[in-house]
Design a protein around this motif. Sequence first.
Motif, PDB file in Angstrom:
ATOM      1  N   SER A  20     -13.551  -7.655   0.539  1.00  0.00           N
ATOM      2  CA  SER A  20     -14.164  -6.628   1.600  1.00  0.00           C
ATOM      3  C   SER A  20     -13.040  -5.886   2.493  1.00  0.00           C
ATOM      4  O   SER A  20     -12.005  -6.402   2.812  1.00  0.00           O
ATOM      5  N   PRO A  21     -13.076  -4.789   2.977  1.00  0.00           N
ATOM      6  CA  PRO A  21     -12.650  -4.033   3.916  1.00  0.00           C
ATOM      7  C   PRO A  21     -12.309  -4.728   4.959  1.00  0.00           C
ATOM      8  O   PRO A  21     -10.926  -4.974   5.487  1.00  0.00           O
ATOM      9  N   ASP A  22     -13.068  -5.548   5.681  1.00  0.00           N
ATOM     10  CA  ASP A  22     -12.929  -6.464   6.770  1.00  0.00           C
ATOM     11  C   ASP A  22     -11.849  -7.613   6.565  1.00  0.00           C
ATOM     12  O   ASP A  22     -10.978  -7.948   7.245  1.00  0.00           O
ATOM     13  N   ARG A  23     -12.269  -8.137   5.150  1.00  0.00           N
ATOM     14  CA  ARG A  23     -11.397  -9.188   4.888  1.00  0.00           C
ATOM     15  C   ARG A  23      -9.904  -8.574   4.524  1.00  0.00           C
ATOM     16  O   ARG A  23      -8.818  -9.446   5.144  1.00  0.00           O
ATOM     17  N   ASP A  39      -8.078   4.036  -0.774  1.00  0.00           N
ATOM     18  CA  ASP A  39      -9.030   3.732  -1.855  1.00  0.00           C
ATOM     19  C   ASP A  39      -9.380   2.116  -1.692  1.00  0.00           C
ATOM     20  O   ASP A  39     -10.547   1.556  -2.322  1.00  0.00           O
ATOM     21  N   GLY A  40      -8.413   1.375  -0.818  1.00  0.00           N
ATOM     22  CA  GLY A  40      -8.844  -0.130  -0.712  1.00  0.00           C
ATOM     23  C   GLY A  40      -8.419  -0.744  -1.835  1.00  0.00           C
ATOM     24  O   GLY A  40      -8.710  -2.076  -1.863  1.00  0.00           O
ATOM     25  N   LYS A  41      -7.728  -0.176  -3.131  1.00  0.00           N
ATOM     26  CA  LYS A  41      -7.266  -0.968  -4.237  1.00  0.00           C
ATOM     27  C   LYS A  41      -5.992  -1.313  -4.301  1.00  0.00           C
ATOM     28  O   LYS A  41      -5.593  -1.910  -5.264  1.00  0.00           O
ATOM     29  N   GLN A  42      -5.020  -1.142  -3.159  1.00  0.00           N
ATOM     30  CA  GLN A  42      -3.745  -1.373  -3.329  1.00  0.00           C
ATOM     31  C   GLN A  42      -3.152  -1.824  -2.237  1.00  0.00           C
ATOM     32  O   GLN A  42      -3.394  -1.192  -1.135  1.00  0.00           O
ATOM     33  N   LEU A  43      -2.121  -2.601  -2.225  1.00  0.00           N
ATOM     34  CA  LEU A  43      -1.540  -3.158  -1.076  1.00  0.00           C
ATOM     35  C   LEU A  43       0.033  -2.738  -1.178  1.00  0.00           C
ATOM     36  O   LEU A  43       0.624  -3.013  -2.518  1.00  0.00           O
ATOM     37  N   ARG A  44       0.634  -2.168  -0.446  1.00  0.00           N
ATOM     38  CA  ARG A  44       2.080  -1.627  -0.600  1.00  0.00           C
ATOM     39  C   ARG A  44       2.935  -1.702   0.439  1.00  0.00           C
ATOM     40  O   ARG A  44       2.332  -1.574   1.712  1.00  0.00           O
ATOM     41  N   ARG A  45       4.210  -1.563   0.181  1.00  0.00           N
ATOM     42  CA  ARG A  45       5.129  -1.616   1.164  1.00  0.00           C
ATOM     43  C   ARG A  45       6.558  -1.372   0.573  1.00  0.00           C
ATOM     44  O   ARG A  45       6.835  -1.389  -0.734  1.00  0.00           O
ATOM     45  N   THR A  46       7.237  -0.249   1.315  1.00  0.00           N
ATOM     46  CA  THR A  46       8.617   0.173   0.781  1.00  0.00           C
ATOM     47  C   THR A  46       9.504  -0.475   1.798  1.00  0.00           C
ATOM     48  O   THR A  46       9.610  -0.628   2.902  1.00  0.00           O
ATOM     49  N   TYR A  86       0.723  -4.051  -4.866  1.00  0.00           N
ATOM     50  CA  TYR A  86      -0.097  -5.305  -5.594  1.00  0.00           C
ATOM     51  C   TYR A  86      -1.441  -4.864  -5.651  1.00  0.00           C
ATOM     52  O   TYR A  86      -2.062  -3.878  -4.987  1.00  0.00           O
ATOM     53  N   SER A  87      -1.862  -5.230  -6.619  1.00  0.00           N
ATOM     54  CA  SER A  87      -3.625  -4.917  -6.854  1.00  0.00           C
ATOM     55  C   SER A  87      -3.956  -5.838  -8.322  1.00  0.00           C
ATOM     56  O   SER A  87      -3.115  -6.269  -8.780  1.00  0.00           O
ATOM     57  N   THR A  88      -5.121  -6.224  -8.013  1.00  0.00           N
ATOM     58  CA  THR A  88      -5.669  -7.228  -8.884  1.00  0.00           C
ATOM     59  C   THR A  88      -6.442  -6.534  -9.953  1.00  0.00           C
ATOM     60  O   THR A  88      -7.906  -6.067  -9.641  1.00  0.00           O
ATOM     61  N   HIS A  89      -5.856  -5.850 -10.960  1.00  0.00           N
ATOM     62  CA  HIS A  89      -6.403  -5.103 -11.865  1.00  0.00           C
ATOM     63  C   HIS A  89      -7.683  -5.586 -12.531  1.00  0.00           C
ATOM     64  O   HIS A  89      -8.583  -5.075 -12.838  1.00  0.00           O
ATOM     65  N   SER A  90      -7.705  -7.123 -12.893  1.00  0.00           N
ATOM     66  CA  SER A  90      -8.742  -7.554 -13.486  1.00  0.00           C
ATOM     67  C   SER A  90     -10.085  -7.384 -12.666  1.00  0.00           C
ATOM     68  O   SER A  90     -11.392  -7.577 -13.235  1.00  0.00           O
ATOM     69  N   ILE A  91     -10.164  -7.477 -11.418  1.00  0.00           N
ATOM     70  CA  ILE A  91     -11.363  -7.254 -10.551  1.00  0.00           C
ATOM     71  C   ILE A  91     -11.422  -5.851  -9.853  1.00  0.00           C
ATOM     72  O   ILE A  91     -12.269  -5.591  -9.163  1.00  0.00           O
ATOM     73  N   GLY A  92     -10.479  -4.928 -10.383  1.00  0.00           N
ATOM     74  CA  GLY A  92     -10.536  -3.642  -9.490  1.00  0.00           C
ATOM     75  C   GLY A  92     -10.343  -3.301  -8.323  1.00  0.00           C
ATOM     76  O   GLY A  92     -10.875  -2.306  -7.563  1.00  0.00           O
ATOM     77  N   GLY A  93      -9.381  -4.252  -7.714  1.00  0.00           N
ATOM     78  CA  GLY A  93      -9.264  -3.982  -6.173  1.00  0.00           C
ATOM     79  C   GLY A  93      -8.084  -5.123  -5.624  1.00  0.00           C
ATOM     80  O   GLY A  93      -7.282  -5.816  -6.540  1.00  0.00           O
TER      81      GLY A  93
END
Length: 112
Positions: A20-23, A39-46, A86-93
């Motif tokens: 969830s967005p809160d988690r 979109d809440g589906k990706q965690l990123r850092r440069t 990072y994204s967990t493609h198998s769960i779509g988020g």
Amino acid sequence: MSDLASRRCRPSQSGTPPLSPDRCRELLGQLAGWTVGEDGKQLRRTFEFKNYWRTMAFVNAVAWIAHTEDHHPDMEVGYNRCTVRYSTHSIGGLSDNDFICAAKVDALLATG
């Protein structure tokens, strides 16, 4: 090292919902410099480095984390930078695995 960095990734079970967005906000608070995409589906850092060989050493270390955790990021590599996504493609988020691996990547830089 954060609590997340000491954890191990687990395979996502079929039908597992994304976090969830809160988690995500709660877990994001344990990381430095990472952002969640709109979109809440990706965690990123440069990450930025002094030169090419340091960038490539980092890329190889992230690849080792991906191998040992069986959770693989997308990486965009340039001469002195690397964006890790990072994204967990198998769960779509996002899943805990994304945050665990991000914390392990942060730990690479904290030690040296």
